[in-house]
Scaffold this motif. Structure first.
Motif, PDB file in Angstrom:
ATOM      1  N   ALA A  65     -19.993   6.088  -0.196  1.00 50.56           N
ATOM      2  CA  ALA A  65     -21.184   6.814  -0.661  1.00 50.56           C
ATOM      3  C   ALA A  65     -20.977   8.320  -0.570  1.00 50.56           C
ATOM      4  O   ALA A  65     -21.316   9.061  -1.505  1.00 50.56           O
ATOM      5  N   LEU A  66     -20.412   8.776   0.545  1.00 53.64           N
ATOM      6  CA  LEU A  66     -20.168  10.214   0.702  1.00 53.64           C
ATOM      7  C   LEU A  66     -19.227  10.719  -0.397  1.00 53.64           C
ATOM      8  O   LEU A  66     -19.470  11.770  -0.996  1.00 53.64           O
ATOM      9  N   ALA A  67     -18.168   9.969  -0.660  1.00 58.44           N
ATOM     10  CA  ALA A  67     -17.219  10.362  -1.716  1.00 58.44           C
ATOM     11  C   ALA A  67     -17.907  10.435  -3.072  1.00 58.44           C
ATOM     12  O   ALA A  67     -17.665  11.355  -3.854  1.00 58.44           O
ATOM     13  N   SER A  68     -18.790   9.477  -3.341  1.00 58.67           N
ATOM     14  CA  SER A  68     -19.496   9.483  -4.638  1.00 58.67           C
ATOM     15  C   SER A  68     -20.443  10.672  -4.763  1.00 58.67           C
ATOM     16  O   SER A  68     -20.794  11.065  -5.866  1.00 58.67           O
ATOM     17  N   HIS A  69     -20.849  11.236  -3.612  1.00 58.33           N
ATOM     18  CA  HIS A  69     -21.740  12.408  -3.614  1.00 58.33           C
ATOM     19  C   HIS A  69     -20.962  13.720  -3.557  1.00 58.33           C
ATOM     20  O   HIS A  69     -21.560  14.793  -3.449  1.00 58.33           O
ATOM     21  N   GLY A  70     -19.622  13.637  -3.590  1.00 60.13           N
ATOM     22  CA  GLY A  70     -18.813  14.848  -3.650  1.00 60.13           C
ATOM     23  C   GLY A  70     -18.275  15.358  -2.328  1.00 60.13           C
ATOM     24  O   GLY A  70     -17.694  16.446  -2.273  1.00 60.13           O
ATOM     25  N   VAL A  71     -18.455  14.619  -1.254  1.00 64.36           N
ATOM     26  CA  VAL A  71     -17.941  15.056   0.048  1.00 64.36           C
ATOM     27  C   VAL A  71     -16.418  14.975   0.031  1.00 64.36           C
ATOM     28  O   VAL A  71     -15.837  13.973  -0.374  1.00 64.36           O
ATOM     29  N   LYS A  72     -15.783  16.049   0.493  1.00 64.94           N
ATOM     30  CA  LYS A  72     -14.318  16.140   0.470  1.00 64.94           C
ATOM     31  C   LYS A  72     -13.715  16.302   1.863  1.00 64.94           C
ATOM     32  O   LYS A  72     -12.491  16.345   2.009  1.00 64.94           O
ATOM     33  N   PHE A  73     -14.560  16.410   2.884  1.00 63.54           N
ATOM     34  CA  PHE A  73     -14.048  16.639   4.240  1.00 63.54           C
ATOM     35  C   PHE A  73     -15.051  16.101   5.259  1.00 63.54           C
ATOM     36  O   PHE A  73     -16.257  16.286   5.090  1.00 63.54           O
ATOM     37  N   ILE A  74     -14.545  15.447   6.309  1.00 66.02           N
ATOM     38  CA  ILE A  74     -15.390  14.937   7.391  1.00 66.02           C
ATOM     39  C   ILE A  74     -14.936  15.575   8.695  1.00 66.02           C
ATOM     40  O   ILE A  74     -13.757  15.475   9.068  1.00 66.02           O
ATOM     41  N   ALA A  75     -15.858  16.236   9.372  1.00 71.32           N
ATOM     42  CA  ALA A  75     -15.585  16.832  10.683  1.00 71.32           C
ATOM     43  C   ALA A  75     -16.422  16.090  11.722  1.00 71.32           C
ATOM     44  O   ALA A  75     -17.638  16.003  11.590  1.00 71.32           O
ATOM     45  N   MET A  76     -15.757  15.550  12.719  1.00 73.52           N
ATOM     46  CA  MET A  76     -16.449  14.870  13.809  1.00 73.52           C
ATOM     47  C   MET A  76     -16.611  15.864  14.957  1.00 73.52           C
ATOM     48  O   MET A  76     -15.651  16.517  15.340  1.00 73.52           O
ATOM     49  N   ARG A  77     -17.813  15.975  15.509  1.00 70.06           N
ATOM     50  CA  ARG A  77     -18.000  16.848  16.655  1.00 70.06           C
ATOM     51  C   ARG A  77     -18.003  16.031  17.947  1.00 70.06           C
ATOM     52  O   ARG A  77     -18.891  16.134  18.794  1.00 70.06           O
ATOM     53  N   CYS A  78     -16.988  15.218  18.066  1.00 73.48           N
ATOM     54  CA  CYS A  78     -16.756  14.383  19.239  1.00 73.48           C
ATOM     55  C   CYS A  78     -15.272  14.022  19.244  1.00 73.48           C
ATOM     56  O   CYS A  78     -14.582  14.209  18.254  1.00 73.48           O
ATOM     57  N   ALA A  79     -14.802  13.512  20.358  1.00 80.07           N
ATOM     58  CA  ALA A  79     -13.380  13.157  20.458  1.00 80.07           C
ATOM     59  C   ALA A  79     -13.089  11.817  19.780  1.00 80.07           C
ATOM     60  O   ALA A  79     -12.026  11.639  19.196  1.00 80.07           O
ATOM     61  N   GLY A  80     -14.020  10.893  19.855  1.00 83.54           N
ATOM     62  CA  GLY A  80     -13.786   9.559  19.313  1.00 83.54           C
ATOM     63  C   GLY A  80     -13.915   9.509  17.806  1.00 83.54           C
ATOM     64  O   GLY A  80     -14.656  10.265  17.192  1.00 83.54           O
ATOM     65  N   PHE A  81     -13.163   8.617  17.207  1.00 78.50           N
ATOM     66  CA  PHE A  81     -13.279   8.398  15.771  1.00 78.50           C
ATOM     67  C   PHE A  81     -13.180   6.913  15.453  1.00 78.50           C
ATOM     68  O   PHE A  81     -12.830   6.515  14.349  1.00 78.50           O
ATOM     69  N   ASP A  82     -13.534   6.069  16.446  1.00 83.57           N
ATOM     70  CA  ASP A  82     -13.483   4.621  16.256  1.00 83.57           C
ATOM     71  C   ASP A  82     -14.533   4.134  15.262  1.00 83.57           C
ATOM     72  O   ASP A  82     -14.422   3.030  14.746  1.00 83.57           O
ATOM     73  N   ARG A  83     -15.536   4.942  14.984  1.00 75.90           N
ATOM     74  CA  ARG A  83     -16.569   4.557  14.019  1.00 75.90           C
ATOM     75  C   ARG A  83     -16.256   5.075  12.618  1.00 75.90           C
ATOM     76  O   ARG A  83     -17.072   4.986  11.718  1.00 75.90           O
ATOM     77  N   VAL A  84     -15.067   5.643  12.449  1.00 78.57           N
ATOM     78  CA  VAL A  84     -14.653   6.179  11.154  1.00 78.57           C
ATOM     79  C   VAL A  84     -13.655   5.220  10.526  1.00 78.57           C
ATOM     80  O   VAL A  84     -12.641   4.888  11.126  1.00 78.57           O
ATOM     81  N   ASP A  85     -13.942   4.787   9.308  1.00 76.14           N
ATOM     82  CA  ASP A  85     -13.013   3.927   8.589  1.00 76.14           C
ATOM     83  C   ASP A  85     -11.954   4.845   7.963  1.00 76.14           C
ATOM     84  O   ASP A  85     -12.101   5.333   6.840  1.00 76.14           O
TER      85      ASP A  85
END
Length: 148
Positions: A65-85
């Motif tokens: 969905a984010l990609a379809s809306h034009g998002v080109k970058f994801i910044a996590m403000r935490c150390a974990g990224f286990d919830r990121v596919d």
């Protein structure tokens, strides 16, 4: 540097002091108090980047969905990224960054502070004092010397 429009999800009141710094770097910023999910992903429409927190959902469905809306970058403000596919993000060519580490001193100091607070019943004592009750019954802790 190209113009970046940023959507920040899961914004909490304690973060507002940081907002002025963000506004200088990202004049086009959307502050969103909602948690990122399949139902809220469309709030990032028109933004080139999003900033997510630890409980935000970055499943394949959300990243699509984010990609379809034009998002080109994801910044996590935490150390974990286990919830990121990550494979889905890579499929869309969306880089993902995160906080690589937190201060080991800050983490240790916080753990020690919690340990001392629990031992000396600081929260319970604070509640009692706010109610005008200065009784020490049940509030006495123990010496921690030799127990760590």
């Amino acid at each position: 540097m190209p113009d970046v429009s940023l959507a920040v999800f899961s914004v909490k009141p304690y973060m507002y002091a940081q907002v002025e710094v963000w506004k200088k770097a990202f004049p086009e910023i959307k502050l969103i108090d909602a948690t990122l999910s399949p139902m809220t992903a469309e709030l990032a429409k028109g933004c080139s980047a999003i900033c997510a927190f630890v409980n935000d959902d970055l499943s394949a469905e959300v990243i699509d969905a984010l990609a379809s809306h034009g998002v080109k970058f994801i910044a996590m403000r935490c150390a974990g990224f286990d919830r990121v596919d990550l494979p889905t993000a890579a499929k869309h060519g969306i880089p993902v960054c995160r906080v690589p580490a937190y201060s080991p001193y800050a983490v240790a100091e916080h753990a020690l502070t919690l340990m001392m607070s629990l031992n000396r019943q600081i929260n319970k004592a604070s509640i009692r004092v706010s109610q005008g009750n200065y009784d020490l019954s049940g509030l006495v802790g123990f010496d921690m010397h030799g127990k760590t």
